[in-house]
Enzyme design. Sequence first.
Site, PDB file in Angstrom:
ATOM      1  CD  GLN A 180      -5.277  -4.068   0.127  1.00 16.35           C
ATOM      2  OE1 GLN A 180      -5.005  -2.842   0.415  1.00 16.35           O
ATOM      3  NE2 GLN A 180      -4.363  -4.974   0.147  1.00 16.35           N
ATOM      4  CB  SER A 200      -5.724  -7.981   7.454  1.00 16.25           C
ATOM      5  OG  SER A 200      -4.320  -8.438   7.723  1.00 16.25           O
ATOM      6  N   GLY A 201      -4.847  -6.451  10.170  1.00 18.77           N
ATOM      7  CA  GLY A 201      -4.161  -5.397  10.693  1.00 18.77           C
ATOM      8  C   GLY A 201      -3.066  -4.593   9.998  1.00 18.77           C
ATOM      9  CG  HIS A 202      -0.429  -7.007   6.932  1.00 22.54           C
ATOM     10  ND1 HIS A 202       0.331  -6.840   6.046  1.00 22.54           N
ATOM     11  CD2 HIS A 202      -1.425  -7.766   6.877  1.00 22.54           C
ATOM     12  CE1 HIS A 202       0.033  -7.493   5.135  1.00 22.54           C
ATOM     13  NE2 HIS A 202      -0.949  -8.435   5.609  1.00 22.54           N
ATOM     14  CB  THR A 237      -3.206 -17.635  24.253  1.00 22.45           C
ATOM     15  OG1 THR A 237      -3.529 -18.981  25.104  1.00 22.45           O
ATOM     16  CG2 THR A 237      -3.097 -16.650  25.102  1.00 22.45           C
ATOM     17  CB  CYS A 323       0.402 -13.231  -2.305  1.00 22.86           C
ATOM     18  SG  CYS A 323      -0.233 -12.243  -0.894  1.00 22.86           S
TER      19      CYS A 323
HETATM   20  C1  LIG Z   1      -7.749  -8.267  -0.549  1.00 31.28           C
HETATM   21  C2  LIG Z   1      -6.981  -9.135   0.289  1.00 31.28           C
HETATM   22  N1  LIG Z   1      -7.445 -10.314   0.887  1.00 31.28           N
HETATM   23  C3  LIG Z   1      -6.840 -10.901   1.992  1.00 31.28           C
HETATM   24  C4  LIG Z   1      -5.396 -10.610   2.145  1.00 31.28           C
HETATM   25  C5  LIG Z   1      -4.699 -11.523   3.139  1.00 31.28           C
HETATM   26  O1  LIG Z   1      -4.884 -10.826   4.215  1.00 31.28           O
HETATM   27  P1  LIG Z   1      -3.499 -11.509   5.580  1.00 31.28           P
HETATM   28  O2  LIG Z   1      -2.050 -11.055   4.759  1.00 31.28           O
HETATM   29  O3  LIG Z   1      -3.658 -10.677   6.706  1.00 31.28           O
HETATM   30  O4  LIG Z   1      -3.835 -12.921   5.369  1.00 31.28           O
HETATM   31  C6  LIG Z   1      -4.751  -9.600   1.470  1.00 31.28           C
HETATM   32  C7  LIG Z   1      -3.265  -9.304   1.709  1.00 31.28           C
HETATM   33  O5  LIG Z   1      -2.594  -9.045   0.943  1.00 31.28           O
HETATM   34  C8  LIG Z   1      -5.539  -8.688   0.607  1.00 31.28           C
HETATM   35  O6  LIG Z   1      -4.866  -7.755   0.101  1.00 31.28           O
END
Ligand SMILES: Cc1ncc(COP(=O)(O)O)c(C=O)c1O
Length: 388
Positions: A180, A200-202, A237, A323
């Site tokens: 984050q 993380s990219g998204h 890959t 999640c």
């Molecule tokens: C603090 C945190 N760590 C890890 C993740 C997991 O990342 P990813 O969705 O790229 O697996 C998230 C995703 O919500 C996150 O907010």
Amino acid sequence: MSSIIYLDNNATTRIAPEVLETMLPWLGAEGYGNPSSAYGLGRAAAAALEVARGQVAGLAECRADEIIFTSCGTESINTAVQSALALDPDKRQVITTAVEHSATIKLCEHLAQRGYEITWLPVDSSGGLDLEQLAAAIRPDTALITLLWANNETGVLFPIHEIAEIAGRKKVLLHVDAVQAFGKLQLSLGDGGIHFLSMSGHKLHAPKGVGALYVNRRTKFTPLLRGSQENARRGGTQNVASIVGFGKAAEFAFGHLGSRQIMEWRDAFEDHILSEVPGTTINGDRVRRLPNVTNISFDGIESEGALLLLDQHGICCSAGSACTSGSINPSHVLKAMGLSNEKARASLRFSFGRFNSAADIQQVCSILPGVVEKLRSLSPAGTPVLAA
Ligand SMILES: Cc1ncc(COP(=O)(O)O)c(C=O)c1O
């Protein structure tokens, strides 16, 4: 419903137009080469990966050769933790906190089943850590400290550079989940004593399904996925188009780190809601937190109902972390901060991003008070008891 007002940027973000544009050639007829192939088509893809590596390293302020591309933040976290544990089989304790993302929680629960001792550090009512308690938890058999930089639900920041100083003094490995924080804060990794850091990219307008792991160049590393790619540090890959997009997103974020626009929207929203809706509380430290998020409890409501009503107005936000939404369990983060089940279940997370507008904020400010009022009028008790 005419348009969406997306206030769930901590869950994921929209791919930015310039990111998509940078990716497209790598999805079409010109750019599909395997970066491991020796001919020109492959070499071009390999070169594009290196540009992206430099862009991601630029935002993290580390060296490009310290960046390994992965498939997501969760993979980066799993890789870092397993790598640290592989270093010394006699080290059986892992220190983490009670407010981690489920990626870390599930992994630590799994490690506990395999005989590791997990120390779950508590947080105080504003979501902060007691650093003396953290230092005291470190033992000769501590394999690793793994914790968040910025909490996904509240935005509360842990003082990572101070924690790195403690880890360095006690000679313990440190992994930071910066999923984050990356793109929202200046990380200044430099040589600051962090051994591993997950990204993380998204979360910064790149696609889902691409991530990165920083491994300090002096830290011994064991891959999770064996193979020859990424200098034999992560087999498989590479997802060239997404990595290229991730690089572009990192470059954009680096150029806008000083921008205060998103924080101003967040603050204006908070000020309005606090003054217009009685019985509201901001959860978490209001100063040491990400600039884009607010987590608010509205006494006398159930967040699930609020999500549904807001959705009818085209407003996307979240209750707890994405999640775990869909489950009615109160957020473990808010519970760890001492909130009652009732208050935790009455909380909503609004996370702002660069594609919001002042008009979005105004619109939400005009709709949300009515939604809360409606839910309160429907609550079984009739009139909710509002906190003082
Ligand atoms: C603090 C945190 N760590 C890890 C993740 C997991 O990342 P990813 O969705 O790229 O697996 C998230 C995703 O919500 C996150 O907010």
